[in-house]
Design a protein around this motif. Structure first.
Motif, short mmCIF file in Angstrom:
data_model
loop_
_atom_site.label_atom_id
_atom_site.label_comp_id
_atom_site.label_asym_id
_atom_site.label_seq_id
_atom_site.Cartn_x
_atom_site.Cartn_y
_atom_site.Cartn_z
N LEU A 199 0.94 -1.51 0.11
CA LEU A 199 0.08 0.21 -0.44
C LEU A 199 0.47 1.04 0.23
O LEU A 199 0.62 2.54 -0.74
CB LEU A 199 -1.00 -0.16 1.35
N ALA A 200 1.98 1.42 0.55
CA ALA A 200 2.93 2.98 0.43
C ALA A 200 3.56 2.57 -0.40
O ALA A 200 3.49 3.65 -1.22
CB ALA A 200 3.81 2.48 1.74
N SER A 245 18.46 -0.92 -7.26
CA SER A 245 17.98 0.59 -6.10
C SER A 245 17.87 1.83 -6.96
O SER A 245 16.94 2.45 -6.77
CB SER A 245 19.06 1.06 -5.23
N ALA A 246 18.35 1.77 -8.06
CA ALA A 246 18.32 3.09 -8.99
C ALA A 246 17.79 2.67 -9.49
O ALA A 246 16.89 3.79 -10.07
CB ALA A 246 19.82 2.67 -9.88
N ALA A 247 16.44 1.88 -9.95
CA ALA A 247 14.87 1.36 -10.52
C ALA A 247 14.43 2.55 -9.87
O ALA A 247 12.88 3.05 -10.04
CB ALA A 247 14.53 0.55 -11.04
N LEU A 248 14.53 2.36 -8.64
CA LEU A 248 13.13 3.41 -7.29
C LEU A 248 13.74 4.17 -6.69
O LEU A 248 12.93 5.41 -7.28
CB LEU A 248 13.99 2.49 -5.44
N ALA A 249 15.01 5.09 -7.23
CA ALA A 249 15.19 6.70 -6.99
C ALA A 249 15.03 7.18 -8.21
O ALA A 249 14.62 8.25 -8.08
CB ALA A 249 16.57 6.45 -6.52
N LEU A 250 15.41 5.98 -9.33
CA LEU A 250 15.13 7.11 -10.65
C LEU A 250 13.19 8.23 -11.67
O LEU A 250 13.60 8.98 -11.48
CB LEU A 250 14.77 6.55 -11.74
N PRO A 251 11.81 7.44 -10.09
CA PRO A 251 11.01 7.77 -10.33
C PRO A 251 10.80 9.38 -9.88
O PRO A 251 10.71 10.95 -10.42
CB PRO A 251 9.62 7.06 -10.33
N VAL A 252 11.47 9.57 -8.45
CA VAL A 252 11.48 11.16 -8.19
C VAL A 252 12.75 12.00 -8.09
O VAL A 252 12.36 12.92 -9.02
CB VAL A 252 12.74 10.54 -6.39
N THR A 268 4.87 -0.12 -7.15
CA THR A 268 4.81 -1.64 -6.07
C THR A 268 4.75 -2.69 -6.91
O THR A 268 6.31 -3.15 -6.03
CB THR A 268 3.17 -1.98 -6.12
N ALA A 269 5.62 -2.91 -8.30
CA ALA A 269 6.39 -3.67 -9.13
C ALA A 269 7.48 -3.94 -8.40
O ALA A 269 8.46 -4.38 -8.54
CB ALA A 269 6.08 -4.37 -10.69
N LEU A 270 7.90 -2.50 -8.89
CA LEU A 270 8.95 -2.20 -8.61
C LEU A 270 9.40 -2.23 -7.47
O LEU A 270 10.64 -2.68 -7.00
CB LEU A 270 9.99 -0.48 -8.81
N VAL A 271 9.42 -2.23 -5.99
CA VAL A 271 9.29 -2.21 -5.27
C VAL A 271 9.45 -4.18 -4.54
O VAL A 271 10.34 -3.81 -4.24
CB VAL A 271 8.33 -2.06 -3.95
#
Length: 259
Positions: free
Chosen positions: A46-47, A181-188, A89-92
């Motif tokens: 959910l987060a 980790s890069a994939a999670l930071a890239l959207p921001v 959610t899929a990336l996480v």
């Protein structure tokens, strides 16, 4: 450091933000109370969905009038926001599975690496759907100030996910973890670059858009925070590095664990 932005987020994008704030403590509460893994997973997912919807809400802008008011809440509930939430959610999920391949014993990590590779395919599909929805959205095209970062974001995400998949196939979980980790930071970073110099774009009154300069704290406040960051930032980074070093080994019964 951006007080006006947090104020506007809590009002104009309150539903995804509240979802994040309510879901984040759930995994910790679940562990403390000894609940089953389902509660831990639900809170984490959910987060993650809330973060994706929040970033999508920023990228598609809000109907912010000149008087600073937003009418209704339907501007957040869009197909693009929903698909962006699913993509995050899929990336996480990929990142979490990759982290477990680093921490669990080698015998348990091998099946998880295969799971992570399958989740990469799911994440690629989710990113593609969100990218198509964003490209077809009139609001996203109108709110985007710099099209190049918005165009490059899904392409770089795909590259990072493919790199993680290749690293898992070659049994290099550390490289895969760096890629996810890069994939999670890239959207921001991508959303921020696409909206620059604005932090919040109005889709109905361009003059009402909130710039990064307007959202920032005053000069004296930033000066005080800057001096406070000088001793605190190295201490925080050092503590984080120490935690990573202490918990660097796999959980094979000899290495320390968090819980």
């Amino acid at each position: 450091m951006l007080p006006l932005l947090w104020r506007d987020w809590s009002i104009r994008l309150r539903f995804p933000l509240w979802l994040i704030l309510l879901a984040l403590p759930l995994p910790f509460v679940a562990v403390i109370l000894g609940w089953i893994a389902r509660e831990v997973g639900v809170g984490s997912l959910l987060a993650a969905f809330g973060w994706g919807a929040l970033l999508a809400g920023l990228l598609q802008g809000v109907p912010l009038a000149a008087d600073g008011h937003v009418t209704g809440v339907g501007h957040v509930a869009t197909p693009f926001a929903a698909l962006a939430g699913l993509a995050m959610t899929a990336l996480v999920a990929v990142h979490g599975a990759t982290f477990l391949t680093l921490r669990l014993p080698a015998a348990d990590a091998a099946p998880l690496a295969r799971t992570a590779r399958r989740l990469v395919a799911v994440a690629l599909a989710a990113v593609a759907l969100a990218a198509v929805a964003g490209a077809l959205s009139d609001r996203v095209r109108a709110a985007t100030q710099r099209p190049l970062p918005a165009v490059l974001l899904p392409l770089v995400l795909v590259a990072a996910l493919l790199a993680a998949r290749a690293a898992h196939a070659r049994h290099r979980p550390g490289v895969a973890f760096a890629a996810t980790s890069a994939a999670l930071a890239l959207p921001v970073a991508g959303v921020g670059a696409a909206l620059w110099p604005y932090a919040l774009v109005s889709t109905v009154a361009p003059t009402a858009s909130l710039s990064v300069t307007d959202a920032a704290a005053s000069g004296p406040t930033l000066t005080v925070l800057g001096w406070l960051a000088l001793p605190l930032l190295p201490a925080l980074l050092g503590f984080q590095a120490m935690c990573w070093w202490v918990f660097r080994e796999r959980t094979d019964g000899r290495a320390p664990v968090y819980w």
